[in-house]
Design an enzyme around this catalytic site. Structure first.
Site, short mmCIF file in Angstrom:
data_model
loop_
_atom_site.label_atom_id
_atom_site.label_comp_id
_atom_site.label_asym_id
_atom_site.label_seq_id
_atom_site.Cartn_x
_atom_site.Cartn_y
_atom_site.Cartn_z
N SER A 9 0.84 -1.20 0.00
CA SER A 9 0.00 0.00 0.00
C SER A 9 0.88 1.24 0.00
CB SER A 9 -0.90 0.02 1.24
OG SER A 9 -1.45 1.31 1.37
N HIS A 32 -1.10 -1.12 -4.27
CA HIS A 32 -2.42 -0.84 -3.70
C HIS A 32 -2.50 0.65 -3.40
CE1 HIS A 32 -6.03 -2.04 -1.40
NE2 HIS A 32 -5.65 -1.15 -0.48
N ASP A 34 -4.74 3.58 -1.80
CA ASP A 34 -5.83 3.84 -0.87
C ASP A 34 -6.40 5.23 -1.05
OD1 ASP A 34 -6.11 1.45 0.75
OD2 ASP A 34 -4.07 1.87 1.46
N MET A 36 -9.14 7.87 0.19
CA MET A 36 -10.02 8.17 1.33
C MET A 36 -10.57 9.58 1.18
SD MET A 36 -7.60 6.74 4.34
CE MET A 36 -6.90 5.09 4.31
N HIS A 65 -8.22 1.18 -4.17
CA HIS A 65 -9.17 0.89 -3.09
C HIS A 65 -9.92 2.18 -2.75
CE1 HIS A 65 -9.70 -0.56 1.38
NE2 HIS A 65 -10.85 -0.44 0.75
N MET A 67 -12.21 4.15 -0.75
CA MET A 67 -12.93 4.29 0.52
C MET A 67 -13.63 5.64 0.48
SD MET A 67 -9.94 2.71 2.92
CE MET A 67 -8.68 3.00 1.69
N MET A 136 -11.77 -6.65 4.38
CA MET A 136 -11.03 -5.76 5.28
C MET A 136 -10.76 -6.48 6.61
SD MET A 136 -10.32 -3.06 3.63
CE MET A 136 -9.48 -2.24 5.01
N GLY A 143 -3.57 3.16 8.14
CA GLY A 143 -2.58 2.09 8.14
C GLY A 143 -2.14 1.80 9.56
N ASP A 174 -6.84 -6.94 3.41
CA ASP A 174 -6.21 -5.63 3.62
C ASP A 174 -6.36 -5.21 5.07
OD1 ASP A 174 -5.26 -3.02 3.37
OD2 ASP A 174 -6.95 -2.31 2.15
C1 DX5 Z 1 -6.69 0.90 5.55
C2 DX5 Z 1 -6.11 0.76 4.17
C3 DX5 Z 1 -4.98 -0.19 4.09
C4 DX5 Z 1 -3.76 0.22 4.87
C5 DX5 Z 1 -2.90 -0.97 5.07
O1 DX5 Z 1 -7.83 1.66 5.49
O2 DX5 Z 1 -7.13 0.29 3.29
O3 DX5 Z 1 -4.67 -0.50 2.75
O4 DX5 Z 1 -3.03 1.22 4.23
O5 DX5 Z 1 -1.91 -0.65 5.99
P1 DX5 Z 1 -1.35 -1.73 7.04
O6 DX5 Z 1 -0.80 -2.87 6.22
O7 DX5 Z 1 -0.33 -0.98 7.78
O8 DX5 Z 1 -2.51 -2.20 7.88
ZN ZN Z 2 -6.59 -0.47 1.28
#
Ligand code: DX5
Ligand code: ZN
Length: 218
Positions: A9, A32, A34, A36, A65, A67, A136, A143, A174
């Site tokens: 990620s 990946h 993310d 948000m 991804h 979100m 999830m 993270g 994830d």
């Molecule tokens: C959380 C994200 C993840 C995150 C993963 O909302 O979707 O992809 O960045 O980070 P780690 O591996 O540190 O949990």
């Molecule tokens: Zn993610």
């Protein structure tokens, strides 16, 4: 089972050195990304223009991804920005099948994700509309959180359903994936593993990827 896919990620990378951070994960199977929006999750990351930059700096598969709320309004921009796999949250849309068809119609792979509190059973019958499903194993938003092992029940349910129906659907996980947790996820039937802090926190992303790959293969 097929070879495990490792998707670091980029959220956990040092964005001041984005080119180097991307080069450091060249042995991964994809990146990946993310996204948000500060509404669907209580955190903001970045949008299509940074995604486009990541795409320009890499020739890897981009696993997006989303979100975000109203994913219908955004999928095209993320595909234009270089997204190869587009994952939206099932909780954020009213018509997941229509959205999957829209994504596939734009020549990208379609995926949906379930938050920890969302059951997977209601969606099993629609799996043929998708290329990937993301379980999830933390609450989405940040993270570095702890892995929720009880989420592996969903992985087992998916693995059984996909195998029994001969579907071509990748199971991705994830959140909190590390050297301590990846083997149990692999055992439950995960194909693709997202890892943020486990790849970027210890200074040698390539070594971290190799270690995760080895532990997921056993
Ligand atoms: C959380 C994200 C993840 C995150 C993963 O909302 O979707 O992809 O960045 O980070 P780690 O591996 O540190 O949990
Ligand atoms: Zn993610």
């Amino acid at each position: 089972m097929s070879a495990p896919l490792i998707f670091p990620s980029i959220l956990n990378a040092d964005f001041a050195r984005l080119g180097e951070e991307i080069a450091a994960i060249a042995t991964a199977d994809g990146i990946h990304v993310d996204i948000m929006d500060g509404h669907f999750v209580p955190n903001l990351s970045f949008g299509p223009s940074i995604t486009e930059t990541v795409n320009r700096l890499s020739d890897q598969t981009l696993d997006i991804h989303l979100m975000i709320e109203n994913p219908e309004q955004w999928v095209e921009q993320y595909i234009d920005a270089g997204g190869d796999i587009i994952t939206f949250h099932i909780e954020a849309t009213e018509d997941h099948v229509a959205l999957a068809r829209k994504i596939r119609g734009l020549a990208a792979k379609a995926a949906f994700s379930v938050k920890p509190g969302t059951q997977i059973e209601p969606y099993l019958e629609d799996l043929a509309e998708f290329d990937q499903v993301l379980v999830m194993s933390v609450e989405p938003g940040f993270g570095g959180q702890s892995f929720m092992p009880e989420q592996l029940d969903k992985v087992r349910t998916l693995r059984t359903y996909i195998d029994e129906n001969n579907l071509d659907v990748i199971i991705e996980i994830d959140g909190g994936i590390s050297a301590d947790t990846i083997a149990q996820a692999a055992e439950a039937g995960v194909d693709a593993f997202v890892a943020g802090s486990a790849v970027y926190k210890f200074g040698d992303p390539a070594a971290a990827i190799a270690k995760l790959r080895e532990l997921a293969t056993r």
